[in-house]
Structure formats: structure tokens, C-alpha cells
Write a protein that holds these residues in place. Sequence first.
Motif, PDB file in Angstrom:
ATOM      1  N   SER A   1       0.828  -1.212   0.000  1.00 31.68           N
ATOM      2  CA  SER A   1       0.000   0.000   0.000  1.00 31.68           C
ATOM      3  C   SER A   1       0.861   1.260   0.000  1.00 31.68           C
ATOM      4  N   LEU A   2       1.905   1.271   0.840  1.00 30.36           N
ATOM      5  CA  LEU A   2       2.753   2.457   0.944  1.00 30.36           C
ATOM      6  C   LEU A   2       3.611   2.646  -0.310  1.00 30.36           C
ATOM      7  N   ILE A   3       4.120   1.552  -0.877  1.00 30.38           N
ATOM      8  CA  ILE A   3       4.893   1.655  -2.125  1.00 30.38           C
ATOM      9  C   ILE A   3       3.998   2.174  -3.250  1.00 30.38           C
ATOM     10  N   ARG A   4       2.763   1.682  -3.291  1.00 29.20           N
ATOM     11  CA  ARG A   4       1.819   2.148  -4.324  1.00 29.20           C
ATOM     12  C   ARG A   4       1.572   3.657  -4.174  1.00 29.20           C
ATOM     13  N   GLY A   5       1.438   4.113  -2.922  1.00 26.11           N
ATOM     14  CA  GLY A   5       1.222   5.541  -2.690  1.00 26.11           C
ATOM     15  C   GLY A   5       2.419   6.380  -3.121  1.00 26.11           C
ATOM     16  N   LEU A   6       3.637   5.880  -2.850  1.00 24.39           N
ATOM     17  CA  LEU A   6       4.841   6.615  -3.256  1.00 24.39           C
ATOM     18  C   LEU A   6       4.967   6.670  -4.783  1.00 24.39           C
ATOM     19  N   LYS A   7       4.659   5.564  -5.440  1.00 26.88           N
ATOM     20  CA  LYS A   7       4.716   5.543  -6.909  1.00 26.88           C
ATOM     21  C   LYS A   7       3.668   6.466  -7.520  1.00 26.88           C
TER      22      LYS A   7
ATOM     23  N   LEU B   1       1.976  10.343  -3.890  1.00 26.86           N
ATOM     24  CA  LEU B   1       1.299  10.882  -2.711  1.00 26.86           C
ATOM     25  C   LEU B   1       2.345  11.561  -1.829  1.00 26.86           C
ATOM     26  N   PRO B   2       2.170  12.840  -1.482  1.00 21.95           N
ATOM     27  CA  PRO B   2       3.214  13.539  -0.716  1.00 21.95           C
ATOM     28  C   PRO B   2       3.342  13.049   0.722  1.00 21.95           C
ATOM     29  N   HIS B   3       2.220  12.630   1.338  1.00 17.75           N
ATOM     30  CA  HIS B   3       2.260  12.204   2.736  1.00 17.75           C
ATOM     31  C   HIS B   3       1.389  10.958   2.925  1.00 17.75           C
ATOM     32  N   GLN B   4       1.931   9.990   3.675  1.00 22.84           N
ATOM     33  CA  GLN B   4       1.179   8.809   4.071  1.00 22.84           C
ATOM     34  C   GLN B   4       1.474   8.525   5.541  1.00 22.84           C
ATOM     35  N   VAL B   5       0.604   7.768   6.170  1.00 24.92           N
ATOM     36  CA  VAL B   5       0.766   7.431   7.588  1.00 24.92           C
ATOM     37  C   VAL B   5       0.808   5.915   7.746  1.00 24.92           C
TER      38      VAL B   5
ATOM     39  N   ASN C   1      -4.504  14.388   8.475  1.00 21.36           N
ATOM     40  CA  ASN C   1      -5.036  15.354   7.505  1.00 21.36           C
ATOM     41  C   ASN C   1      -4.089  15.543   6.323  1.00 21.36           C
ATOM     42  N   MET C   2      -2.781  15.523   6.583  1.00 23.07           N
ATOM     43  CA  MET C   2      -1.807  15.682   5.500  1.00 23.07           C
ATOM     44  C   MET C   2      -1.845  14.499   4.538  1.00 23.07           C
ATOM     45  N   SER C   3      -2.295  13.344   5.012  1.00 21.92           N
ATOM     46  CA  SER C   3      -2.311  12.147   4.173  1.00 21.92           C
ATOM     47  C   SER C   3      -3.582  12.041   3.329  1.00 21.92           C
ATOM     48  N   LYS C   4      -4.481  13.021   3.477  1.00 21.78           N
ATOM     49  CA  LYS C   4      -5.744  12.953   2.742  1.00 21.78           C
ATOM     50  C   LYS C   4      -5.543  13.120   1.240  1.00 21.78           C
ATOM     51  N   LYS C   5      -6.273  12.323   0.502  1.00 25.31           N
ATOM     52  CA  LYS C   5      -6.366  12.517  -0.942  1.00 25.31           C
ATOM     53  C   LYS C   5      -7.851  12.560  -1.260  1.00 25.31           C
TER      54      LYS C   5
ATOM     55  N   THR D   1     -11.330  12.894  -0.078  1.00 24.22           N
ATOM     56  CA  THR D   1     -11.955  12.644   1.230  1.00 24.22           C
ATOM     57  C   THR D   1     -11.335  11.442   1.931  1.00 24.22           C
ATOM     58  N   ARG D   2     -10.423  10.771   1.250  1.00 21.82           N
ATOM     59  CA  ARG D   2      -9.834   9.544   1.798  1.00 21.82           C
ATOM     60  C   ARG D   2      -8.571   9.855   2.587  1.00 21.82           C
ATOM     61  N   VAL D   3      -8.513   9.365   3.839  1.00 20.95           N
ATOM     62  CA  VAL D   3      -7.315   9.492   4.668  1.00 20.95           C
ATOM     63  C   VAL D   3      -6.457   8.256   4.442  1.00 20.95           C
ATOM     64  N   ASN D   4      -5.226   8.455   3.972  1.00 22.12           N
ATOM     65  CA  ASN D   4      -4.369   7.329   3.603  1.00 22.12           C
ATOM     66  C   ASN D   4      -3.540   6.862   4.804  1.00 22.12           C
ATOM     67  N   VAL D   5      -4.214   6.235   5.773  1.00 25.39           N
ATOM     68  CA  VAL D   5      -3.555   5.685   6.955  1.00 25.39           C
ATOM     69  C   VAL D   5      -3.524   4.163   6.821  1.00 25.39           C
ATOM     70  N   VAL D   6      -2.309   3.610   6.829  1.00 25.85           N
ATOM     71  CA  VAL D   6      -2.130   2.160   6.735  1.00 25.85           C
ATOM     72  C   VAL D   6      -1.872   1.625   8.136  1.00 25.85           C
ATOM     73  N   GLN D   7      -2.633   0.613   8.557  1.00 19.84           N
ATOM     74  CA  GLN D   7      -2.510   0.102   9.924  1.00 19.84           C
ATOM     75  C   GLN D   7      -1.736  -1.213   9.964  1.00 19.84           C
ATOM     76  N   GLN D   8      -0.893  -1.341  11.002  1.00 15.61           N
ATOM     77  CA  GLN D   8      -0.229  -2.601  11.340  1.00 15.61           C
ATOM     78  C   GLN D   8      -0.531  -2.886  12.806  1.00 15.61           C
ATOM     79  N   LEU D   9      -1.491  -3.771  13.042  1.00 11.24           N
ATOM     80  CA  LEU D   9      -1.913  -4.060  14.416  1.00 11.24           C
ATOM     81  C   LEU D   9      -1.505  -5.449  14.876  1.00 11.24           C
ATOM     82  N   ILE D  10      -0.901  -6.227  13.978  1.00 10.97           N
ATOM     83  CA  ILE D  10      -0.562  -7.615  14.299  1.00 10.97           C
ATOM     84  C   ILE D  10       0.949  -7.757  14.444  1.00 10.97           C
ATOM     85  N   ARG D  11       1.368  -8.453  15.473  1.00  8.30           N
ATOM     86  CA  ARG D  11       2.793  -8.729  15.674  1.00  8.30           C
ATOM     87  C   ARG D  11       3.146 -10.078  15.044  1.00  8.30           C
ATOM     88  N   PRO D  12       4.287 -10.161  14.382  1.00  6.86           N
ATOM     89  CA  PRO D  12       4.683 -11.438  13.764  1.00  6.86           C
ATOM     90  C   PRO D  12       4.747 -12.589  14.760  1.00  6.86           C
ATOM     91  N   THR D  13       5.017 -12.289  16.029  1.00  2.43           N
ATOM     92  CA  THR D  13       5.123 -13.343  17.045  1.00  2.43           C
ATOM     93  C   THR D  13       3.772 -13.734  17.634  1.00  2.43           C
TER      94      THR D  13
END
Length: 690
Positions: free
Chosen positions: A28-34, A37-41, A409-413, A415-427
Amino acid sequence: MIKCITMTKFKLSASFRPIEDQTKAIHSLIRGLKNKLPHQVLLGITGSGKTFTMANIIAGLNMPALIISHNKTLAAQLYQEFRSFFPDNSVNYFVSYYDYYQPEAYIPHTDTYIEKEAEINENIDKLRLAATSNLLTRKDTIIVASVSSIYNLGSPLVYGKFVLELRRGMNINRQAVLKRLVDLQYSRSDYDFHRGTFRVRGENIDIYPAYDESALRLTLTEDLLQSITKVSPLDSSFLENINQLTIFPAKHYMTDIRDPEIFTTIRRDLQKRVKELNSQGKKMESYRLEKKVSYDLEMIQEIGYVNGIENYSRYFDKRLPGAPPYTLFDYFSTPYGKDWLLFIDESHMTIPQIRGMYNGDRSRKQTLIDFGFRLPSALDNRPLTFLEFLDRVPGTIHVSATPSDWEKNMSKKGTRVNVVQQLIRPTGILDPKIEIRKTHNQIENLVREILLRKSKKERVLVTTLTKRMAEELTSYLNELKDHAPSEFRLTKPEDYPLVQYLHSDIKTLERSDILDHLRGGKYDVLVGINLLREGLDLPEVSLVAILDADKEGFLRSYTSLIQTMGRAARHIDGQVIMYADNFTMSMKKAVEEIERRRIVQIAYNKKYRITPQNITKPIRDKLVEAPVESVIKNLHPHSLLIDVDPDSLTPHDKMKLARTLEKEMKIEAENLNFEKALLLRDKLISLKKS
């Protein structure tokens, strides 16, 4: 434009692969950079592998990267992590090189002038110089930095011009080499060979670059460079032959003292300012300014440097008044434009720091200017304003477990807020369990919990509200065997906990050592204030105790509580105990957020039949290996300074030891440990005689 040498691609080295949650975030973040997108979270919880996600993005896009952290301890940890992920690439550390810094200032109401006083850490200075020299010569460069990256650093074009390029077999005059080394701010030192110096031995010129671990030996005969050899700076033993190389300056800020126009402009501005002060009736101020600037200019013209030369940086950089300074960002943009990556780690803390730097710096300097201590050009030796910072950043990823509304707010494109979540730990480890206990008898309760964890060979973090409280609690816990109540009496002295505090008075590199000592078992408990919050990777910690959790404020806000609790999220039995008599709104929000995450994590583990496993991580190599420092760095009562043999040290290291002895002698005297202070005094006197 400085040309970079084409080097190998980023090669990510890891014994594990991204899990599903990380893979989604990376794509998701690589796609946004390509998609520009100036800002992502990246909203990533503690232990979810945010650093590994960043590493995969860097390797996936194969672009140089800057990671900014809000404190030096976290920057050091990130540097070590990235160094382990990219062992074949150039990973660098760039933070403020001051162990102690008292800026120049003037207090008008007491007529007190405070001269600039600083103690530079040479190891950090070396790492900073290595960072910029690598950045200008290698494309596979990662720099982990603190907010010092937005401060004036001098022009990269001037820095890149002040180089000495050598190749084996070239015709070059011996005196020309020596003169060029002096231009690069290297000093001749035939007897005390250390960083930033050179020496002449027969037909050999030995150079100790300011940014490298090894020295260089140039062998010249009859204006021909016969060989270039890497040698050990200690015993000159052979390391390897080199065909060609570039030697960069010994300092970041370089000046072209041969340009008479620069000095003419400074003198013209000086006379203009002197007239202004005289017209305002400030005769003393005008006299003071004229003497000060005239002295500085004489020093610069004679030796190329003066203390405070950065206050004239606008003239040497040929910038217009008010123009932004050159910073580390220019060392990226000069060779790469905006084809590089920026990660802002713990952005909820780092962004406010960046935003606040400019105004604080300007206020202090304006007073110096008003009272004739500096020319108005001193205002242009400054950090970037926040708008200037935003104008310079490329595609940016804000990384935090608790991003603020500004980042979202800076990550908005649209009306969409481009916040990518990581809530799971590999362990599979869940967020820690939280318990709230009354403050009555809280220290006795805390001692029980500490002894329980020590018996299991686990570690504990305790957060307080003040430095004094941290130090007093540390002393109390370290003296348990002498005054503990009967219920805490233990048969073996080694069963009592060993405790250390961690706060801003402790030097930069020593903080990393203390954290390593905690992991290795030298300490069982770490007591701190603000340095025990974001990002610390301590899988041995099973308990985080938060004293005065109900004291609403910066240190007990929702964000701070979430971050502090995260330190217990790397252990399978992680627990947080908050000592409080009231249930504040910040506590309520923090508890609810942790519970929300636990629900998501439990569902994920159940779906994929994951059994949580404890994290096992080796203690990483130190940032800098310094044999003498390993002897004299610890300033606590158990140090062995009085056992150091002065005859085994170089003159440079004797000076370091003398400063350290004097500092510890004063500490022991203040603590009324006069016998220890006397021993240190005698050692200091003996050292000075030698």
C-alpha cells in the motif's frame, strides 16, 4: 551538481519474511509513493515490525532514504536495526555531536553575557561526516538522523568542491598535497595522530580522515604518487591497497577564504550596523560589535576558522538575507532531487519538535544582535522553518502508533485518509494487560512486582514525572538490601535488583549502552521519565510501571500512556500497572485503545491458529567501538577510574580521562562521598603531573 558513484542496490538481509499484515502495508505504501502521494501514515503498534516494513519499502524502491527520529536514543536503535537489515549497504547515523552544549546568549536585565561552550563527541562527529561523504558518493545510502537534520550544515556544493581526489600513478606535488589538506581543515600532527590530522614520515604522508576508522598512507617520490594504502591508525600495519579515492573535509562547514568579495561584504554590513547602533545612542554596543567582528575576520583570514564561524554562513554560502540555510536535506536533493525517501519515526513527537525549532533559535539570537554581540546575519544561521521543511521533503511516510490529526489530515487525498494500519505482531504477542492500582503503599507494591520479575529473569521499566524522583527511586531500590522491610529480606545479595536511571543528563552513546546492559542482565530495572516512551526495543521487559498515572499533562497524556504501555508489548507476559487514585480521560482512552487492539489480535491469532511466542533478539553491536571510552565512560559510583593506568593512554586520551575524573570528583563531593572524591582528586593530580 555532484555526481554519485553508482554502487550496489539495496540488499535486504533478514532471516524472516513479512507477515500478511506487513505485506499489505508495504504494498500500500509503495503504491502511494509511486502515485506521488506527498504524505502517508503508517499506524503501527509496538512490536509490529514497523522498521522491517520501512526496510522493505527502501529495498523495494531502491532509493536512498532519510529516517528522522525525535531523540538520539531511538535514532541509535534504528541505526543499529537498519545496519543489521542492510549489512552490505551504507547505513549512517546523524545526530547532534554535542555531549554538552551551552549556546551563546545575553541576559539584558543582569547584563550577563554567556559565551558559547560545547563539548563535542568526536565519535558522533565522525559518524556525521561519514554520513554526508557517503551520501555524496554512494546511491545505496540510508541515514538515520535526529531533528538536527534541519540545522545549518553548510553548502553541499562547497563541501563537495573542497575534496582531494587521488589516484595511483598521478603526478602531484608533495607540497600541493599538504596545502590541500590544510585547506580541508586537516591539521599537521606528527606525534599525536588522531582523526582530522596528517603527518609526514619520509616519503610517506599519513592521513587520518575525520569520517573513517582506518588511516591512509600516500607514498610520493619525485612528484609521483606511487601508492595509496589503507593502514591501521594505531600501528600503521597494512590493511589494503587502493587505486583511487576522494578525501572529504574534516569539518562540514567549509569557507573559501580566497574570495575577497566575502570579506568586503561583511565589513560593509558591519559599518552599516555600527552606524545604526550609533544613531540609536548605543555607543557601547557599536564598539563591542566592531571589535568582535574585526577579530573574527582576522582569524578566518589567517587560519580559515574561528569559533562561531557559522554566524557568517550566509556570506560564505552567498545566500540572500532571510534565505533558508543549507541542511542535510540539501545533501540529499543536490545529487538526487526528490528521488529519495523520508520516514518520520514517532511522527506525533518529531513533527512538533521540527515545528518549534525556528522560533526558539531566533529569540535568543535577536537579543545578541540588539546588544551588539552579533551582526544581523547571525539570524541566517538557523534551523529551517516548518514551511521550508515541508517544501524540501520528498514522498514522506509518517510512522507512529499514535499519529496526530495533523499527520492524518496531511495524508488525505480527496476525502480519503491514507492511513495504513499494522496491528498484528509477527510473534502473535498481544498488547499488554493493564491493571490500575491505588497509590497507597505503591513503592512497597512496586518492589514486590520487581522481585517477582527478577526471580523470572525478566526486566522492569518504571516511569516517574521528574529527574529527581527517578534518581531517588533508583537509589532507594539499589539500597534495598540495607534497609528493606523484613518481608523483602533475601538470603543472597545477588537476589536484590540492580537499578539504573535513564534521562537526558546521560550522554548520547551511554544511553544505548545502558539499554544493552538492561537486556544483558547487568541491570534488572530502568527508571526514567520521557526516554522510556517511544520505540525502545526491549523484549526482556515484562512489566511497565507508571507512577502518578492520573497526573494529567504531557507525560501522562493519552499519547504518552499508549507509547509507554507499548514497552511491555514485546513480552508474552507483558503487563502494565498504573498507580493512580483517579481515572482520567487520558487513562480511559488509552485503556480502550489497548482493548480494541487486543480484540483484533486475538481474532487474528484464532483465525490463523497462532500461538504467541516470545521475541528473541541478540544484543546488537555498539554504535562506536572505542577502547578507552569503554574504560572511562561510566560515571556512576562503581566506575574504575582510579584503576586506569595513565601510561597506557595517549596524550589525547589522558585529556579525556582528566575531564572525566574532574567531573566524577565533583559528583562524589556533591553526594558527600568525600573519601571517593579525595581518591579521584589524587588520581587527577597524578595524571596532570604525567
